[in-house]
Scaffold this active site. Structure first.
Site, mmCIF file in Angstrom:
data_model
loop_
_atom_site.group_PDB
_atom_site.id
_atom_site.type_symbol
_atom_site.label_atom_id
_atom_site.label_comp_id
_atom_site.label_asym_id
_atom_site.label_seq_id
_atom_site.Cartn_x
_atom_site.Cartn_y
_atom_site.Cartn_z
ATOM 1 N N ASN A 45 0.837 -1.206 0.000
ATOM 2 C CA ASN A 45 0.000 0.000 0.000
ATOM 3 C C ASN A 45 0.870 1.254 0.000
ATOM 4 O O ASN A 45 1.948 1.296 0.608
ATOM 5 C CB ASN A 45 -0.999 0.008 1.164
ATOM 6 C CG ASN A 45 -0.387 -0.152 2.533
ATOM 7 O OD1 ASN A 45 0.625 -0.833 2.696
ATOM 8 N ND2 ASN A 45 -0.990 0.461 3.527
ATOM 9 N N GLU A 47 0.452 5.339 0.578
ATOM 10 C CA GLU A 47 -0.436 6.403 1.052
ATOM 11 C C GLU A 47 0.047 7.767 0.575
ATOM 12 O O GLU A 47 1.142 7.904 0.013
ATOM 13 C CB GLU A 47 -0.524 6.347 2.580
ATOM 14 C CG GLU A 47 -1.103 5.013 3.058
ATOM 15 C CD GLU A 47 -1.364 4.957 4.565
ATOM 16 O OE1 GLU A 47 -0.870 5.833 5.314
ATOM 17 O OE2 GLU A 47 -2.083 4.007 4.972
ATOM 18 N N ALA A 49 -0.315 12.215 1.591
ATOM 19 C CA ALA A 49 -0.749 13.242 2.538
ATOM 20 C C ALA A 49 -2.162 13.707 2.196
ATOM 21 O O ALA A 49 -2.900 14.179 3.060
ATOM 22 C CB ALA A 49 0.230 14.416 2.519
ATOM 23 N N TYR A 51 -5.085 12.024 1.812
ATOM 24 C CA TYR A 51 -5.382 10.638 2.197
ATOM 25 C C TYR A 51 -6.128 9.817 1.139
ATOM 26 O O TYR A 51 -5.866 8.641 0.947
ATOM 27 C CB TYR A 51 -6.206 10.595 3.486
ATOM 28 C CG TYR A 51 -5.565 11.222 4.692
ATOM 29 C CD1 TYR A 51 -4.184 11.420 4.778
ATOM 30 C CD2 TYR A 51 -6.344 11.629 5.775
ATOM 31 C CE1 TYR A 51 -3.609 12.007 5.894
ATOM 32 C CE2 TYR A 51 -5.778 12.212 6.899
ATOM 33 C CZ TYR A 51 -4.405 12.398 6.961
ATOM 34 O OH TYR A 51 -3.843 12.970 8.064
ATOM 35 N N CYS A 56 -4.215 0.748 -2.313
ATOM 36 C CA CYS A 56 -4.039 -0.481 -1.532
ATOM 37 C C CYS A 56 -2.974 -1.380 -2.164
ATOM 38 O O CYS A 56 -2.677 -1.288 -3.360
ATOM 39 C CB CYS A 56 -5.342 -1.260 -1.480
ATOM 40 S SG CYS A 56 -6.659 -0.499 -0.533
ATOM 41 N N GLU A 58 -3.118 -4.545 -2.915
ATOM 42 C CA GLU A 58 -3.611 -5.431 -3.972
ATOM 43 C C GLU A 58 -3.628 -4.706 -5.318
ATOM 44 O O GLU A 58 -3.239 -5.258 -6.352
ATOM 45 C CB GLU A 58 -5.027 -5.922 -3.655
ATOM 46 C CG GLU A 58 -5.165 -6.713 -2.370
ATOM 47 C CD GLU A 58 -5.485 -5.846 -1.162
ATOM 48 O OE1 GLU A 58 -4.909 -4.741 -1.021
ATOM 49 O OE2 GLU A 58 -6.321 -6.274 -0.352
ATOM 50 N N CYS A 89 -10.258 -4.998 0.758
ATOM 51 C CA CYS A 89 -11.389 -4.050 0.759
ATOM 52 C C CYS A 89 -12.255 -4.284 -0.493
ATOM 53 O O CYS A 89 -11.869 -4.988 -1.429
ATOM 54 C CB CYS A 89 -10.888 -2.612 0.832
ATOM 55 S SG CYS A 89 -10.269 -1.958 -0.731
ATOM 56 N N CYS A 92 -10.712 -3.334 -3.873
ATOM 57 C CA CYS A 92 -9.699 -4.306 -4.335
ATOM 58 C C CYS A 92 -10.345 -5.591 -4.810
ATOM 59 O O CYS A 92 -9.870 -6.211 -5.771
ATOM 60 C CB CYS A 92 -8.685 -4.574 -3.230
ATOM 61 S SG CYS A 92 -7.572 -3.177 -2.991
#
Ligand code: THU
Length: 135
Positions: A45, A47, A49, A51, A56, A58, A89, A92
């Site tokens: 994953n 990420e 800033a 968000y 992810c 996957e 999730c 994904c």
């Protein structure tokens, strides 16, 4: 998929956990895809800033593999640094089913133990590419 291939996939997913970029959630996830030629493709994953831009593990693995010209997968293993195994999730699951509607999904716990699911179980009655033409 034999036990040896499953073990290699689980190991690859667990090592991808260490390459996650997750400074905001602190949740580190790794995914490993097995393609139909027996090769493994990993992702973690990533990420941001901002968000909502997070990708992810996957989907990172899938995008990376597809960009290399690989489009058919038979299994995926998903590992994390959580105490409990982390389920893929919804986004994904949809993205995985695009390239592997019959894919086996190995959800890996902290000690490398795993539970195997079928994509049909994780995403029943899936929206699929055929739905765009069968109208
Ligand atoms: N995450 C994944 O990498 N895969 C999933 O299937 C669920 C969630 C990541 C996204 C985010 O960086 C962190 O876990 C917390 O949601």
């Amino acid at each position: 998929m034999d036990a040896q291939a499953q073990a290699a996939l689980v190991t690859a997913a667990m090592s991808a956990v260490g390459r996650a970029y997750a400074p905001y959630s602190g949740v580190h996830v790794g995914a490993a895809l097995l393609d139909d030629a027996g090769r493994i493709h990993t992702g973690s994953n990533v990420e941001s800033a901002s968000y909502g831009l997070t990708v992810c593990a996957e989907r990172t693995a899938l995008v990376s593999a597809v960009a290399q010209g690989v489009r058919r997968f038979v299994a995926v293993a998903v590992a994390s640094d959580r105490k409990q195994a982390l389920m893929p999730c919804g986004a994904c699951r949809q993205f995985l089913s695009e390239f592997g509607p019959a894919m086996r999904v190995l959800v890996v716990g902290p000690k490398g133990e795993y539970t195997e699911y079928g994509m049909d179980h994780l995403l029943p009655s899936a929206f699929c590419p055929d739905d765009l033409t069968n109208v």
